[in-house]
Write a protein that holds these residues in place. Sequence first.
Motif, PDB file in Angstrom:
ATOM      1  N   TRP A 155     -35.849 -23.409  72.252  1.00 34.92           N
ATOM      2  CA  TRP A 155     -36.980 -22.542  71.910  1.00 34.92           C
ATOM      3  C   TRP A 155     -36.502 -21.158  71.505  1.00 34.92           C
ATOM      4  O   TRP A 155     -37.033 -20.543  70.564  1.00 34.92           O
ATOM      5  N   LYS A 156     -35.504 -20.640  72.201  1.00 34.85           N
ATOM      6  CA  LYS A 156     -35.000 -19.297  71.895  1.00 34.85           C
ATOM      7  C   LYS A 156     -34.430 -19.238  70.483  1.00 34.85           C
ATOM      8  O   LYS A 156     -34.733 -18.327  69.712  1.00 34.85           O
ATOM      9  N   LEU A 157     -33.610 -20.224  70.135  1.00 31.35           N
ATOM     10  CA  LEU A 157     -32.993 -20.243  68.806  1.00 31.35           C
ATOM     11  C   LEU A 157     -34.034 -20.438  67.711  1.00 31.35           C
ATOM     12  O   LEU A 157     -33.986 -19.795  66.655  1.00 31.35           O
ATOM     13  N   MET A 158     -34.993 -21.343  67.944  1.00 26.67           N
ATOM     14  CA  MET A 158     -36.052 -21.573  66.961  1.00 26.67           C
ATOM     15  C   MET A 158     -36.854 -20.300  66.717  1.00 26.67           C
ATOM     16  O   MET A 158     -37.100 -19.914  65.570  1.00 26.67           O
ATOM     17  N   SER A 159     -37.266 -19.663  67.785  1.00 30.34           N
ATOM     18  CA  SER A 159     -38.095 -18.460  67.673  1.00 30.34           C
ATOM     19  C   SER A 159     -37.345 -17.335  66.969  1.00 30.34           C
ATOM     20  O   SER A 159     -37.892 -16.659  66.084  1.00 30.34           O
ATOM     21  N   LEU A 160     -36.081 -17.149  67.335  1.00 24.92           N
ATOM     22  CA  LEU A 160     -35.300 -16.068  66.747  1.00 24.92           C
ATOM     23  C   LEU A 160     -35.055 -16.315  65.262  1.00 24.92           C
ATOM     24  O   LEU A 160     -35.284 -15.430  64.427  1.00 24.92           O
ATOM     25  N   PHE A 162     -36.674 -18.243  63.138  1.00 25.38           N
ATOM     26  CA  PHE A 162     -37.917 -18.208  62.372  1.00 25.38           C
ATOM     27  C   PHE A 162     -38.362 -16.774  62.132  1.00 25.38           C
ATOM     28  O   PHE A 162     -38.704 -16.391  61.011  1.00 25.38           O
ATOM     29  N   ASN A 163     -38.350 -15.954  63.171  1.00 26.55           N
ATOM     30  CA  ASN A 163     -38.837 -14.585  63.036  1.00 26.55           C
ATOM     31  C   ASN A 163     -37.901 -13.707  62.217  1.00 26.55           C
ATOM     32  O   ASN A 163     -38.349 -12.846  61.455  1.00 26.55           O
ATOM     33  N   LEU A 164     -36.593 -13.931  62.353  1.00 28.68           N
ATOM     34  CA  LEU A 164     -35.647 -13.176  61.541  1.00 28.68           C
ATOM     35  C   LEU A 164     -35.836 -13.489  60.061  1.00 28.68           C
ATOM     36  O   LEU A 164     -35.828 -12.596  59.209  1.00 28.68           O
ATOM     37  N   TYR A 165     -36.024 -14.766  59.760  1.00 26.12           N
ATOM     38  CA  TYR A 165     -36.236 -15.157  58.366  1.00 26.12           C
ATOM     39  C   TYR A 165     -37.528 -14.551  57.842  1.00 26.12           C
ATOM     40  O   TYR A 165     -37.571 -14.031  56.724  1.00 26.12           O
ATOM     41  N   ASP A 166     -38.558 -14.601  58.646  1.00 23.20           N
ATOM     42  CA  ASP A 166     -39.864 -14.080  58.254  1.00 23.20           C
ATOM     43  C   ASP A 166     -39.778 -12.581  57.949  1.00 23.20           C
ATOM     44  O   ASP A 166     -40.133 -12.133  56.853  1.00 23.20           O
ATOM     45  N   VAL A 167     -39.280 -11.800  58.899  1.00 24.33           N
ATOM     46  CA  VAL A 167     -39.257 -10.342  58.744  1.00 24.33           C
ATOM     47  C   VAL A 167     -38.292  -9.904  57.647  1.00 24.33           C
ATOM     48  O   VAL A 167     -38.604  -9.004  56.852  1.00 24.33           O
ATOM     49  N   SER A 168     -37.117 -10.552  57.559  1.00 20.57           N
ATOM     50  CA  SER A 168     -36.128 -10.123  56.574  1.00 20.57           C
ATOM     51  C   SER A 168     -36.573 -10.400  55.141  1.00 20.57           C
ATOM     52  O   SER A 168     -35.996  -9.850  54.193  1.00 20.57           O
ATOM     53  N   ASN A 169     -37.586 -11.226  54.958  1.00 20.86           N
ATOM     54  CA  ASN A 169     -38.088 -11.515  53.621  1.00 20.86           C
ATOM     55  C   ASN A 169     -39.347 -10.745  53.262  1.00 20.86           C
ATOM     56  O   ASN A 169     -39.913 -10.955  52.185  1.00 20.86           O
ATOM     57  N   LEU A 170     -39.791  -9.852  54.138  1.00 18.96           N
ATOM     58  CA  LEU A 170     -40.925  -8.997  53.801  1.00 18.96           C
ATOM     59  C   LEU A 170     -40.518  -8.016  52.702  1.00 18.96           C
ATOM     60  O   LEU A 170     -39.357  -7.581  52.657  1.00 18.96           O
ATOM     61  N   PRO A 171     -41.426  -7.627  51.814  1.00 21.40           N
ATOM     62  CA  PRO A 171     -41.087  -6.799  50.648  1.00 21.40           C
ATOM     63  C   PRO A 171     -40.392  -5.477  50.966  1.00 21.40           C
ATOM     64  O   PRO A 171     -39.449  -5.097  50.294  1.00 21.40           O
ATOM     65  N   GLU A 172     -40.837  -4.755  51.995  1.00 25.28           N
ATOM     66  CA  GLU A 172     -40.289  -3.423  52.242  1.00 25.28           C
ATOM     67  C   GLU A 172     -39.623  -3.303  53.617  1.00 25.28           C
ATOM     68  O   GLU A 172     -39.485  -2.209  54.156  1.00 25.28           O
ATOM     69  N   THR A 173     -39.177  -4.426  54.172  1.00 25.71           N
ATOM     70  CA  THR A 173     -38.555  -4.374  55.486  1.00 25.71           C
ATOM     71  C   THR A 173     -37.178  -3.717  55.436  1.00 25.71           C
ATOM     72  O   THR A 173     -36.487  -3.779  54.412  1.00 25.71           O
ATOM     73  N   GLU A 174     -36.786  -3.102  56.533  1.00 26.00           N
ATOM     74  CA  GLU A 174     -35.438  -2.536  56.636  1.00 26.00           C
ATOM     75  C   GLU A 174     -34.456  -3.536  57.240  1.00 26.00           C
ATOM     76  O   GLU A 174     -33.268  -3.265  57.333  1.00 26.00           O
ATOM     77  N   LEU A 175     -34.979  -4.700  57.655  1.00 29.79           N
ATOM     78  CA  LEU A 175     -34.116  -5.762  58.157  1.00 29.79           C
ATOM     79  C   LEU A 175     -33.623  -6.590  56.973  1.00 29.79           C
ATOM     80  O   LEU A 175     -34.380  -7.365  56.393  1.00 29.79           O
ATOM     81  N   THR A 176     -32.369  -6.424  56.618  1.00 31.98           N
ATOM     82  CA  THR A 176     -31.820  -7.162  55.483  1.00 31.98           C
ATOM     83  C   THR A 176     -31.400  -8.563  55.927  1.00 31.98           C
ATOM     84  O   THR A 176     -31.152  -8.796  57.113  1.00 31.98           O
ATOM     85  N   PRO A 177     -31.284  -9.507  54.981  1.00 36.82           N
ATOM     86  CA  PRO A 177     -30.785 -10.839  55.331  1.00 36.82           C
ATOM     87  C   PRO A 177     -29.412 -10.800  55.995  1.00 36.82           C
ATOM     88  O   PRO A 177     -29.144 -11.568  56.917  1.00 36.82           O
ATOM     89  N   ASP A 178     -28.531  -9.893  55.540  1.00 40.10           N
ATOM     90  CA  ASP A 178     -27.202  -9.785  56.162  1.00 40.10           C
ATOM     91  C   ASP A 178     -27.314  -9.368  57.628  1.00 40.10           C
ATOM     92  O   ASP A 178     -26.583  -9.878  58.486  1.00 40.10           O
TER      93      ASP A 178
END
Length: 207
Positions: A155-160, A162-178
């Motif tokens: 559950w921990k790995l799935m949640s992390l 999923f959420n990292l992918y979600d946030v890092s793909n937002l248009p103006e997020t400061e969380l980059t894919p790297d």
Amino acid sequence: MAYLAKEERRKAIILATLEVVKEKGFAGITTRAVAKQLGAATGILHHHFKSLTDLKCEALRYLSQKNGDNCISIAKDLTPTQALLRLISFNATSEEKAETSIWISAADEATRDPELARVYAEETNKSHQWLCSNLREGVKTGEYTLTLPVELAAWKLMSLAFNLYDVSNLPETELTPDMAVQILKEELKSTLGLDSKDLASQLLSSH
């Protein structure tokens, strides 16, 4: 629309629905939009699905089954570590990115639709079960050294992821894919006992 057998027609409607979801999200699905994508009259949807919610649920089940079959196929030819890294990779194809957007949209729509929420939970549980199997196999082969019980680690790995992918793909997020990949790598080291050598594979690359 050309004549199709009943199951083929249902599948065609589901595939048309998923195309609409890619563009408009689950909240934007209408019988008219799906019928237009399908190239048929709206009446055909009512003939095969009892409601719009029923169609949404079947579309999500179809996508989940496709993802599950993909997991099984990948696991046949790779080690547990390789399979895991492939399936949580940020190096996704355009089709995989589109499918991820569908899951994100489904999670959002599930907050408004109790029936879709139930199906979303059921299908998410199936993903969790696959990941648990992967973790158990990895422990068996000596690839993983878990710091949490299997169910919690999954559950921990799935949640992390999923959420990292979600946030890092937002248009103006400061969380980059790297940055997201680096966070995920550190979590894999911590939770599964993997080392830098294990994670050197391009399977987890954001490029």
